[in-house]
Design an enzyme around this catalytic site. Structure first.
Site, PDB file in Angstrom:
ATOM      1  N   LYS A 268       0.857  -1.188   0.000  1.00  0.00           N
ATOM      2  CA  LYS A 268       0.000   0.000   0.000  1.00  0.00           C
ATOM      3  C   LYS A 268       0.893   1.238   0.000  1.00  0.00           C
ATOM      4  O   LYS A 268       1.754   1.385   0.854  1.00  0.00           O
ATOM      5  CB  LYS A 268      -0.925   0.010   1.221  1.00  0.00           C
ATOM      6  CG  LYS A 268      -1.988   1.092   1.146  1.00  0.00           C
ATOM      7  CD  LYS A 268      -2.912   1.025   2.342  1.00  0.00           C
ATOM      8  CE  LYS A 268      -4.065   1.997   2.192  1.00  0.00           C
ATOM      9  NZ  LYS A 268      -3.619   3.389   2.075  1.00  0.00           N
ATOM     10  N   LEU A 269       0.671   2.105  -0.967  1.00  0.00           N
ATOM     11  CA  LEU A 269       1.554   3.253  -1.163  1.00  0.00           C
ATOM     12  C   LEU A 269       1.022   4.484  -0.449  1.00  0.00           C
ATOM     13  O   LEU A 269      -0.192   4.684  -0.335  1.00  0.00           O
ATOM     14  CB  LEU A 269       1.701   3.544  -2.661  1.00  0.00           C
ATOM     15  CG  LEU A 269       2.302   2.410  -3.490  1.00  0.00           C
ATOM     16  CD1 LEU A 269       2.200   2.710  -4.974  1.00  0.00           C
ATOM     17  CD2 LEU A 269       3.750   2.173  -3.095  1.00  0.00           C
TER      18      LEU A 269
ATOM     19  N   ARG B 166      -4.155   8.793  -4.923  1.00  0.00           N
ATOM     20  CA  ARG B 166      -4.757   7.964  -5.965  1.00  0.00           C
ATOM     21  C   ARG B 166      -4.965   8.827  -7.201  1.00  0.00           C
ATOM     22  O   ARG B 166      -5.505   9.941  -7.127  1.00  0.00           O
ATOM     23  CB  ARG B 166      -6.087   7.410  -5.450  1.00  0.00           C
ATOM     24  CG  ARG B 166      -6.757   6.416  -6.378  1.00  0.00           C
ATOM     25  CD  ARG B 166      -6.069   5.071  -6.354  1.00  0.00           C
ATOM     26  NE  ARG B 166      -6.804   4.087  -7.136  1.00  0.00           N
ATOM     27  CZ  ARG B 166      -7.804   3.354  -6.661  1.00  0.00           C
ATOM     28  NH1 ARG B 166      -8.203   3.496  -5.400  1.00  0.00           N
ATOM     29  NH2 ARG B 166      -8.410   2.470  -7.433  1.00  0.00           N
TER      30      ARG B 166
ATOM     31  N   PHE C 200      -1.119   0.333 -11.096  1.00  0.00           N
ATOM     32  CA  PHE C 200      -1.501  -1.010 -10.693  1.00  0.00           C
ATOM     33  C   PHE C 200      -2.696  -1.548 -11.460  1.00  0.00           C
ATOM     34  O   PHE C 200      -3.124  -2.671 -11.225  1.00  0.00           O
ATOM     35  CB  PHE C 200      -1.751  -1.124  -9.182  1.00  0.00           C
ATOM     36  CG  PHE C 200      -2.598  -0.043  -8.580  1.00  0.00           C
ATOM     37  CD1 PHE C 200      -3.944   0.034  -8.830  1.00  0.00           C
ATOM     38  CD2 PHE C 200      -2.022   0.893  -7.744  1.00  0.00           C
ATOM     39  CE1 PHE C 200      -4.721   1.015  -8.248  1.00  0.00           C
ATOM     40  CE2 PHE C 200      -2.782   1.872  -7.154  1.00  0.00           C
ATOM     41  CZ  PHE C 200      -4.152   1.939  -7.409  1.00  0.00           C
TER      42      PHE C 200
END
Length: 1002
Positions: free
Chosen positions: A321-322, A326, A428
């Site tokens: 999880k970055l 978003r 992603f």
């Protein structure tokens, strides 16, 4: 014609033009047959009834007579059904009295979903200041103070009740001095027009004028709801999904694929006409609402089982999880745009960031797109990518927190070639490709399409990696890794799943370390300050500033001075009972924070006079309570007096068994950090609330400290010498890429080459600090900012270069930018002079890999054909830079020249004649400079490739004639230029080839 008439005419003409444009863009949009409803109808028939519907009313005779649409009494309906009835009645009234265009009303009902109106750029504090001016009240009066300090509980009962609710606080004060007591006559369309003006107003005077007009035309209750609309904080008890569902059965679907409230209202004005199947998919250059990850709620086994795993296909994916924003990227081929490709960027909340990241490959203001010339595979004409925009720090070789993203993008905008921080788009998912909507395909198929469509651009545009897993043990291992690296957490994904727009689903589930039983750090900290909350926490302290005890303050039982350094801010994890318990033990001991007289005897904040993270109230440590706080990790911060803080802290419990003297101290915290790596290795992780018992080891491993061992000293077989003689070193970490060495190996390397080692930075003068990772010690030194930190690669480069120059005196290499982990401002200029403009070192032989990377970067940045020979490519790059005004690098000064240096005998000088004092070195030195600068040097005068002959400053004329005669006798050889050694020296000094005519021997 007066100015007012002209202004009115201009506004009318502009409005007419806007209407014409809308009719052209939306030819089938509905038109109302009457004026919109008055603004007060919104809260009288919609907002207030929706708020009242949250609680079930008392059943009375009157309520029994109110019958719902299906013949039920409203009193017998659930709160959800009552809300639907309220919305249905309002929409029915609108259609009957106004028409089918409900967009004007929805803009005010759902202001946070209206993307067509720009942000107002004003928050509670600004509105409070303007209301003080509008009502002409003293800002230091009770009402003025309550308005400007809206989070604080007021003195009166009503203002105390409204603490933390800004709009309610405004209503309390406006009610004392209303311009009108009855509702005003402003229509919904009038309010929209004024709000459009407010969103376009750039100056406070313009905003103040508009707010003054609202004050004159509205009563206090109307202003209360107007302020909530401006702040986009409605809190009416009904979500947009409920409103959309009542308006049209396909409204939520259309909003998910378009993020456009206007389209929902205009394209779906007739509930009997359904959205066609081809219009239910996402569209290029049209923002959509992305899929979101579900929160972790169950055990790991339950989570995995809900992801659709089967015996035939038990695989699920694990992604890191970055910590970023978003972002969705839309790209399409467009020959009208320079570079042939058009881009658009939108955030999760549909904010357009194209202006920041770029609209085309040649957008000079694009922080990202100008680096994407080779990022797309051949044949890719259009696509939509879903990913995360994060920050990469090339100096630290690590990701930075989300809060630095916009600053990094602005830096990248203004600095094309070199930027320490830059935006990195981690992709992603791919949702659209060459006109095809891919959301219905599985994640596995979409990832395959993504891999074939994208050519990653290192540290600008990359595909986010994932790993396949089949059991929870693999999740635990990944969680252990993200804890060590201080990352956000994990996202588990079902590779068999479609993409679900605007939905949280079990196909994507996020797992954060702080939610797990055994992950993270648990610390006992002292409450030293408090912050008033808003909303349902309004009027009371909702979050707390916590500190670490200064060790000297509790060094003896007689100590009276209790002092703490600010360390973290905690606001999550509290229940109502926890708040009540804290209030009970601290009641009457809180004091208001006075910025002009901060309580420095008890509390120290970061930032000096800036007073970072200043609380609303403070409390003496000896009067306070100790909290047990849990966090996922510890990270550097400049917002607290301790240069480190907790990442995502959450309250666990109140430690009534401890007082301030037994809470965690600064020194204890530092000591704890020294052993944190060892603790992580020994600690076993349990992710199921202690359901799984710990496995006891047969033999306990001895505790070791990095670089040392209780049994034996680390052996070292590397080179030895004297390059570090007289130097002192403080090595804090091991060495990472490209040459991995442990801390112990580095220390032995330094010792073998004459250096001295210390375990603190101030144990010896002029100590060189070495680090490759941001540990506690490194972060502390960097925070002080008075000492540069060098990477271990400098040690390795020094030893390697002296191996290459074997036989020559040992020599320290000058520091280069690649050697620096942290550079003080005073050192930056010195470090920059050790390399040329192509990042090539003046003093160090680059490795084959470095040279290859240098050539590759030059070719990519300068559009050089990579199929050509390396020498030709490099020559093209350098020539392009020189033509653009760059200084010619010394390594290219004599490129393509062949030089001959005659001996003294060949110059007609008696070899036994002594050379002039200080002149014997000139020709050998010039020869070496020429070779370094790219020249070929030959040893025979008959070589046909000779272009220049370099002689002493004052050679005999007979020798020059003899040389010329030698070459003129050879018809096939071109007579070279004969120049004195000053030509080499002056050209080197001026960094350009000087005219040979000035340096002919006399």
């Amino acid at each position: 014609m007066d100015a007012g008439t002209r202004s009115h005419g201009k506004s009318y003409n502009q409005a007419s033009q806007n209407e014409s444009n809308l009719d052209e863009k939306y030819p089938n949009r509905p038109h109302n047959h009457s004026k919109t409803l008055p603004f007060h109808v919104l809260f009288e028939t919609l907002f207030n009834p929706l708020s009242d519907a949250k609680t079930k009313p008392t059943v009375s005779a009157a309520s029994r007579r109110k019958v719902g649409p299906q013949g039920q009494s409203n009193a017998n309906l659930s709160s959800f059904e009552r809300r639907r009835v309220v919305i249905e009645q309002f929409i029915a009234r609108w259609r009957k009295e106004v028409g089918d265009d409900i967009y004007p009303a929805f803009r005010l009902i759902l202001p946070d979903k209206d993307r067509d109106r720009a942000m107002y750029g004003i928050k509670e504090k600004t509105i409070g200041k303007m209301l003080v001016k509008v009502m002409k009240i003293d800002k230091n009066s009770e009402d003025g103070f309550n308005l400007l300090n809206w989070k604080l509980p007021g003195q009166t009962d009503s203002s105390r009740f409204s603490g933390g609710d800004f709009a309610r606080r405004c209503y309390d004060i406006l009610s004392k001095r209303p311009m009108r007591t009855e509702v005003g006559g402003m229509l919904i369309e009038d309010v929209n027009e004024k709000l459009d003006q407010l969103s376009n107003a750039s100056k406070e005077e313009q905003q103040l004028s508009i707010l003054t007009e609202f004050y004159r035309k509205m009563n206090p209750e109307e202003l209360l709801w107007l302020i909530r609309i401006i702040l986009r904080q409605m809190k009416v008890g009904a979500t947009e999904r409920t409103l959309f569902d009542v308006w049209h059965p396909d409204a939520e679907t259309l909003y998910s694929i378009s993020s456009s409230l206007r389209r929902v209202c205009w394209e779906l004005h007739d509930p009997n006409i359904r959205l066609e199947a081809e219009n239910k998919g996402i569209s290029l250059m049209q923002c959509f609402q992305p899929q979101l990850a579900q929160f972790q709620r169950d055990s790991m086994d339950r989570m995995i089982s809900r992801m659709g795993v089967t015996e035939q296909d038990p695989v699920f994916w694990i992604e890191e999880k970055l910590d970023g924003e978003r972002m969705q990227l839309h790209m399409e081929s467009d020959d009208s745009v320079p570079g042939g490709k058009k881009f658009c960027f939108w955030s999760r909340k549909a904010k357009d960031y194209t202006y920041l990241y770029g609209n085309g490959l040649e957008d000079p203001n694009g922080a990202l797109t100008r680096h994407l010339k080779d990022a797309f595979a051949d044949g890719v004409k259009s696509l939509i990518l879903d990913g995360e925009m994060i920050v990469w720090n090339s100096e630290q070789e690590a990701f930075e927190p989300f809060g630095t993203l916009k600053g990094a993008a602005i830096e990248a905008q203004s600095n094309y070639f070199v930027s320490k921080r830059q935006p990195l788009f981690r992709i992603f998912d791919i949702l659209y490709l060459n006109g095809h909507d891919l959301t219905r395909y599985t994640l596995r198929d979409r990832r395959n399409a993504l891999q074939k469509s994208i050519h990653p651009v290192y540290r600008w545009f990359e595909i986010h990696p994932y790993e396949e897993a089949t059991d929870k043990e693999q999740v635990e291992a990944s969680l252990r890794k993200v804890v060590e690296e201080a990352s956000e957490g994990l996202v588990l994904k079902n590779p068999r799943s479609p993409y679900r727009l605007n939905e949280r689903h079990d196909d994507w589930m996020k797992v954060k370390p702080e939610y797990m039983t055994e992950f993270g750090e648990s610390l006992d900290v002292i409450v030293i300050g408090g912050y008033y909350g808003s909303g349902h926490r309004g009027g009371a302290l909702a979050s707390f500033l916590c500190g670490l005890r200064v060790d000297d303050a509790a060094s003896s039982p007689e100590a009276k001075a209790s002092k703490c350094y600010s360390f973290c801010k905690v606001g999550g994890g509290f229940t109502a009972a926890d708040y009540a318990n804290i209030r009970h033990h601290t009641d009457g001991k809180w004091m208001d924070w006075n910025p002009k007289k901060p309580p420095t005897a008890y509390i120290e904040l970061a930032g000096g006079d800036a007073q970072h993270e200043r609380p609303d109230q403070w409390i003496k440590p000896e009067d306070s309570v100790v909290l047990c706080v849990k966090a996922s990790s510890i990270s550097p911060s400049d917002q607290f007096r301790v240069p480190l803080t907790l990442r995502f802290p959450r309250f666990r419990r109140l430690r009534m068994d401890k007082d301030w003297k037994s809470a965690l101290s600064v020194q204890e915290f530092v000591d704890m950090q020294k052993n944190v790596e060892q603790e992580k290795k020994q600690k076993e992780f349990n992710v199921e609330n202690f359901r799984k018992k710990r496995v006891k080891r047969a033999t306990k491993k001895p505790l070791t400290i990095a670089g040392y061992s209780a049994d034996a000293e680390v052996k070292y077989d590397g080179p030895s010498g004297h390059v570090f003689d007289g130097l002192n070193f403080f090595i804090m970490t091991d060495s990472g890429a490209p040459f991995k060495k442990s801390k112990a190996e580095l220390e032995q390397l330094v010792k073998s080459n004459g250096g001295k080692l210390y375990q603190t930075n101030n144990a010896a003068p002029n100590t060189i600090c070495i680090a490759d990772r941001r540990t506690v010690k490194a972060a502390s030194l960097q925070k002080k900012g008075d000492m540069s930190i060098v990477r271990p690669i400098w040690i390795l480069d020094c030893v390697r270069q002296n191996e290459i120059d074997a036989g020559l005196p040992d020599m320290l290499l000058p520091l280069e930018p690649r050697h620096m982990f942290f550079t003080t401002p005073e050192k930056e200029a010195e470090v920059a002079t050790s390399i040329d403009q192509f990042d090539d070192s003046y003093a160090r032989d680059v490795t084959k890999e470095e040279l290859s990377a240098l050539l590759e970067k030059m070719c990519k940045d300068n559009k050089v054909d990579s199929s050509r020979a390396p020498e030709a490519r490099l020559r093209d790059v350098v020539q392009e830079k020189v033509d653009a005004g760059w200084e010619l690098p010394c390594g290219w000064l004599f490129q393509n020249l062949t030089l001959f240096f005659p001996t003294r005998t060949e110059q007609g000088v008696d070899s036994e004649e002594p050379e002039p004092a200080g002149q014997g070195y000139r020709l050998p030195l010039a020869r070496n400079k020429a070779r370094f600068a790219g020249a070929s040097v030959v040893d025979t005068a008959t070589d046909s490739s000779i272009t220049h002959v370099v002689v002493d400053s004052d050679p005999p004329s007979s020798a020059i004639r003899s040389l010329r005669k030698t070459w003129s006798a050879q018809a096939s050889q071109k007579i070279p230029h004969i120049v004195t050694v000053e030509w080499i020296e002056e050209s080197w000094k001026q960094r350009t080839l000087l005219d040979e005519e000035r340096f002919h021997p006399a």
